[in-house]
Design a protein around this motif. Structure first.
Motif, mmCIF file in Angstrom:
data_model
loop_
_atom_site.group_PDB
_atom_site.id
_atom_site.type_symbol
_atom_site.label_atom_id
_atom_site.label_comp_id
_atom_site.label_asym_id
_atom_site.label_seq_id
_atom_site.Cartn_x
_atom_site.Cartn_y
_atom_site.Cartn_z
ATOM 1 N N SER A 193 0.816 -1.222 0.000
ATOM 2 C CA SER A 193 0.000 0.000 0.000
ATOM 3 C C SER A 193 0.845 1.266 0.000
ATOM 4 O O SER A 193 0.359 2.347 -0.332
ATOM 5 C CB SER A 193 -0.940 0.007 1.211
ATOM 6 O OG SER A 193 -0.218 -0.050 2.422
ATOM 7 N N ASN A 194 2.151 1.163 0.330
ATOM 8 C CA ASN A 194 3.047 2.321 0.255
ATOM 9 C C ASN A 194 3.684 2.472 -1.115
ATOM 10 O O ASN A 194 4.555 3.344 -1.317
ATOM 11 C CB ASN A 194 4.121 2.239 1.337
ATOM 12 C CG ASN A 194 4.967 0.962 1.249
ATOM 13 O OD1 ASN A 194 4.878 0.215 0.276
ATOM 14 N ND2 ASN A 194 5.776 0.711 2.275
ATOM 15 N N ILE A 232 1.976 -2.569 6.870
ATOM 16 C CA ILE A 232 1.783 -2.236 5.456
ATOM 17 C C ILE A 232 1.581 -3.532 4.686
ATOM 18 O O ILE A 232 2.497 -4.354 4.575
ATOM 19 C CB ILE A 232 2.991 -1.456 4.891
ATOM 20 C CG1 ILE A 232 3.228 -0.181 5.694
ATOM 21 C CG2 ILE A 232 2.779 -1.150 3.411
ATOM 22 C CD1 ILE A 232 2.065 0.793 5.668
ATOM 23 N N THR A 263 -0.800 -5.578 1.259
ATOM 24 C CA THR A 263 -1.060 -5.435 -0.180
ATOM 25 C C THR A 263 -2.550 -5.360 -0.487
ATOM 26 O O THR A 263 -2.934 -5.339 -1.647
ATOM 27 C CB THR A 263 -0.476 -6.639 -0.942
ATOM 28 O OG1 THR A 263 -1.141 -7.831 -0.510
ATOM 29 C CG2 THR A 263 1.017 -6.773 -0.708
ATOM 30 N N TYR A 267 -7.383 -2.122 1.307
ATOM 31 C CA TYR A 267 -7.481 -1.062 2.305
ATOM 32 C C TYR A 267 -6.253 -1.080 3.208
ATOM 33 O O TYR A 267 -5.561 -2.089 3.323
ATOM 34 C CB TYR A 267 -8.765 -1.217 3.131
ATOM 35 C CG TYR A 267 -9.994 -0.958 2.290
ATOM 36 C CD1 TYR A 267 -10.473 0.329 2.101
ATOM 37 C CD2 TYR A 267 -10.633 -2.000 1.630
ATOM 38 C CE1 TYR A 267 -11.577 0.578 1.287
ATOM 39 C CE2 TYR A 267 -11.729 -1.769 0.809
ATOM 40 C CZ TYR A 267 -12.192 -0.474 0.646
ATOM 41 O OH TYR A 267 -13.269 -0.228 -0.177
ATOM 42 N N LYS A 268 -5.982 0.077 3.820
ATOM 43 C CA LYS A 268 -4.845 0.190 4.731
ATOM 44 C C LYS A 268 -5.325 0.736 6.062
ATOM 45 O O LYS A 268 -6.242 1.563 6.126
ATOM 46 C CB LYS A 268 -3.771 1.093 4.138
ATOM 47 C CG LYS A 268 -4.232 2.491 3.771
ATOM 48 C CD LYS A 268 -3.125 3.284 3.095
ATOM 49 C CE LYS A 268 -3.594 4.696 2.745
ATOM 50 N NZ LYS A 268 -2.527 5.472 2.072
ATOM 51 N N LYS A 274 -8.944 3.783 1.857
ATOM 52 C CA LYS A 274 -8.725 3.140 0.555
ATOM 53 C C LYS A 274 -7.237 3.088 0.229
ATOM 54 O O LYS A 274 -6.493 4.056 0.434
ATOM 55 C CB LYS A 274 -9.448 3.934 -0.533
ATOM 56 C CG LYS A 274 -9.240 3.375 -1.939
ATOM 57 C CD LYS A 274 -9.701 4.328 -3.021
ATOM 58 C CE LYS A 274 -11.212 4.480 -3.013
ATOM 59 N NZ LYS A 274 -11.673 5.280 -4.186
ATOM 60 N N ASN A 275 -6.791 1.950 -0.276
ATOM 61 C CA ASN A 275 -5.426 1.802 -0.767
ATOM 62 C C ASN A 275 -5.393 2.266 -2.215
ATOM 63 O O ASN A 275 -5.828 1.545 -3.118
ATOM 64 C CB ASN A 275 -4.973 0.343 -0.658
ATOM 65 C CG ASN A 275 -3.591 0.104 -1.259
ATOM 66 O OD1 ASN A 275 -2.878 1.044 -1.610
ATOM 67 N ND2 ASN A 275 -3.213 -1.160 -1.369
ATOM 68 N N GLU A 276 -4.898 3.468 -2.426
ATOM 69 C CA GLU A 276 -4.863 4.044 -3.778
ATOM 70 C C GLU A 276 -3.907 3.299 -4.691
ATOM 71 O O GLU A 276 -3.976 3.441 -5.919
ATOM 72 C CB GLU A 276 -4.467 5.526 -3.701
ATOM 73 C CG GLU A 276 -5.397 6.393 -2.868
ATOM 74 C CD GLU A 276 -6.750 6.632 -3.543
ATOM 75 O OE1 GLU A 276 -6.925 6.199 -4.709
ATOM 76 O OE2 GLU A 276 -7.624 7.242 -2.895
ATOM 77 N N ASN A 277 -3.016 2.517 -4.103
ATOM 78 C CA ASN A 277 -2.037 1.766 -4.901
ATOM 79 C C ASN A 277 -2.444 0.313 -5.113
ATOM 80 O O ASN A 277 -1.599 -0.495 -5.515
ATOM 81 C CB ASN A 277 -0.671 1.808 -4.204
ATOM 82 C CG ASN A 277 -0.091 3.201 -4.127
ATOM 83 O OD1 ASN A 277 -0.106 3.928 -5.108
ATOM 84 N ND2 ASN A 277 0.409 3.576 -2.945
ATOM 85 N N TYR A 278 -3.711 -0.017 -4.855
ATOM 86 C CA TYR A 278 -4.084 -1.432 -4.910
ATOM 87 C C TYR A 278 -3.844 -2.012 -6.297
ATOM 88 O O TYR A 278 -4.258 -1.445 -7.313
ATOM 89 C CB TYR A 278 -5.534 -1.638 -4.494
ATOM 90 C CG TYR A 278 -5.905 -3.101 -4.378
ATOM 91 C CD1 TYR A 278 -5.188 -3.941 -3.534
ATOM 92 C CD2 TYR A 278 -6.927 -3.651 -5.139
ATOM 93 C CE1 TYR A 278 -5.488 -5.292 -3.429
ATOM 94 C CE2 TYR A 278 -7.244 -4.996 -5.031
ATOM 95 C CZ TYR A 278 -6.525 -5.816 -4.183
ATOM 96 O OH TYR A 278 -6.821 -7.148 -4.096
#
Length: 513
Positions: free
Chosen positions: A107-108, A182, A184, A187-188, A201-205
């Protein structure tokens, strides 16, 4: 009055965290992207506070709430499918090579490669209490997107164990501050306490389906009445763990219900050290006298399925593959009579050599269904002349240790990793730590040795069926019911579906329409 006051206080807290400061259209817009979930399954008592999968049972929170994902996951039949992993190859009996999907990121934003997975698994076996015993890892090597795991012994179920919640792949280099890891998932975690998790929301999903909600609030509400009122008052979008007496309140068109059979079974083991229970006729008579249908439909309010064996019918090695004795009171009485147990003095209980057939039934109260099963069994066995003395106590371990019981009833998840071997090695084979019945069957023990060294899901299922049938033919235990996992939700909630693993709750498909 106190419960209503508590519900009002809880309501205020939920509404405050679930909505923004603005009103009108802004609040309505936020409501569509904010999800508030009440559950009894998060908290200190369950040992799953926080989201760190390398601590106790917190992996369940990590995977349930969409923060972490494992290399493989289970489908609706509890069969393995790739998740973070793309594929695997069994190099030899002790070595497996796993290829990680090329597009997976934490997620980072950091890429998940073999080295990241290696660090995660090494940290897991250094810090977790159960994982080292399960995984039996000797060494891990990583090259590019590949991870190669070498075990100290044959471990055909290695991928199943890696799919346990403790197997969530996390970025260990990012640390574990404030119970946050952190992962994958879609959500985070942004805020964690002993009673609540706030997700964003995990914008990097990386997944094909992207998360649809902006915020999710996981609320620990362990009081059943409070949980019920919060759902009725509209303060929650969905709940898990409602009391059975409350669940029927939501079985109407104002709510949606998702249910599925799980591998949590209510079972009772016969103590083979008890002289009367060394007689197969007696064990069989007791098994035939247990009215599973009535227990499930009436006492569980339909929130279970009558069990045949330890595994539910939706598993390939489950209830549809084996047979058990049927409910038959007259047949049970005949079996007792064949073994010399008859009511010679007309007191309503069978006796032999001047002594009534009296048995000590031990269970505990922290699982609400078990005292109900005890009451049902007591009433059932009275009909065939057996005097069942029930001891329902959360101090049950003392009685187990001292051997002060003839029948021990418990709830157990029999296939938490989709593989049958765990149940046999922990509860059935000679010397198993939870073999409360002191059961020892030569053929079951031999089949377990074979199972432990057999690769292939179909071959393992076939062996599990043989072992289960031996147990059922021996009437070593009676199995009452498999629990249904039940989610109740508002009618506008989509993509929130109960899963037989009890793992995957918050998924990217979740939305409010």
């Amino acid at each position: 009055m106190q419960k209503k006051l508590l519900a009002a206080i809880l309501s205020t807290g939920i509404l405050f965290t679930g909505c923004g400061n603005g009103g009108g259209n802004n609040q309505a817009a936020e409501d569509k992207t904010t999800f508030t979930y009440g559950t009894v399954a998060y908290g200190v008592a369950m040992e799953n506070v926080g989201t760190n999968p390398h601590e106790s049972y917190s992996g369940w929170s990590c995977i349930r709430y969409g923060i972490g994902e494992t290399l493989f996951k289970f489908n609706e039949q509890m069969q393995l499918e790739p998740w973070i992993a793309e594929s695997f190859e069994q190099m030899d009996d002790f070595t497996i090579q796993i290829k990680i999907k090329d597009n997976v990121v934490f997620s980072n934003g950091k890429k998940v490669d073999g080295a990241a997975v290696k660090k995660c698994l090494e940290h897991l076996i250094e810090n977790h209490d159960r994982a080292p015993h399960d995984l039996k890892i000797d060494s891990i090597a990583a090259v590019g997107q590949y991870v190669t795991i070498h075990s100290t012994e044959k471990l055909p179920a290695l991928l199943n164990y890696l799919s346990d919640p403790y197997g969530c792949i996390i970025d260990v280099e990012s640390g574990f501050d404030d119970g946050i890891v952190i992962g994958t998932g879609p959500y985070k975690a942004v805020d964690v306490s002993d009673t609540e998790i706030e997700l964003a929301k995990n914008e990097n999903y990386w997944g094909e389906v992207k998360p649809k909600l902006e915020k999710i609030f996981i609320k620990s509400i362990t009081d059943g009445d409070t949980l019920t009122m919060a759902m009725q008052n509209g303060e929650l979008d969905a709940v898990q763990g409602l009391p059975y007496s409350s669940l029927q309140l939501f079985q109407n068109d104002k709510y949606k219900l998702s249910q599925v059979d799980t591998s949590r079974v209510y079972q009772a083991a016969f103590n083979f050290y008890t002289p009367a229970l060394q007689d197969l006729n007696v064990r069989k008579a007791i098994s035939m006298a247990i009215d599973k249908e009535n227990f499930t439909k009436v006492l569980l309010s339909g929130n279970g399925t009558p069990a045949v064996g330890p595994f539910p019918a939706n598993l390939t090695f489950g209830g549809n593959a084996v047979t058990a004795v049927s409910y038959d009171l007259e047949g049970a009485k005949k079996l007792l009579a064949e073994s010399g147990w008859i009511d010679s003095d007309g007191d309503g209980y069978v006796d032999k050599d001047g002594k009534n057939l009296e048995l000590r039934y031990l269970t505990y109260t922290s699982r609400q269904e078990l005292p109900l099963l005890a009451e049902s069994a007591q009433a059932n066995l009275k009909l065939i002349g057996i005097d069942l003395k029930v001891n329902a106590t959360d101090n049950y371990k003392t009685f187990l240790k001292n051997g002060e019981y003839d029948i021990f009833s418990k709830a157990i998840v029999t296939a938490p990793t989709g593989d049958p071997e765990y149940y046999f090695t922990s509860h059935i084979i000679d010397g198993a730590v939870d073999n409360a019945g002191n059961y020892n069957n030569y053929y079951v023990n031999q089949y377990e040795n074979e199972l432990h060294n057999t690769f292939g899901a179909a071959e393992r299922s076939a062996l599990a069926v043989k072992m289960t049938q031996y147990i059922l033919d021996d009437c070593a235990l009676f199995y009452a019911s498999n629990l249904k996992m039940s989610f109740v939700m508002k009618p506008n909630v989509e993509g929130f579906t109960a899963h037989p693993s009890d793992y995957y709750e918050i998924r990217p498909e979740l939305e409010k329409k």
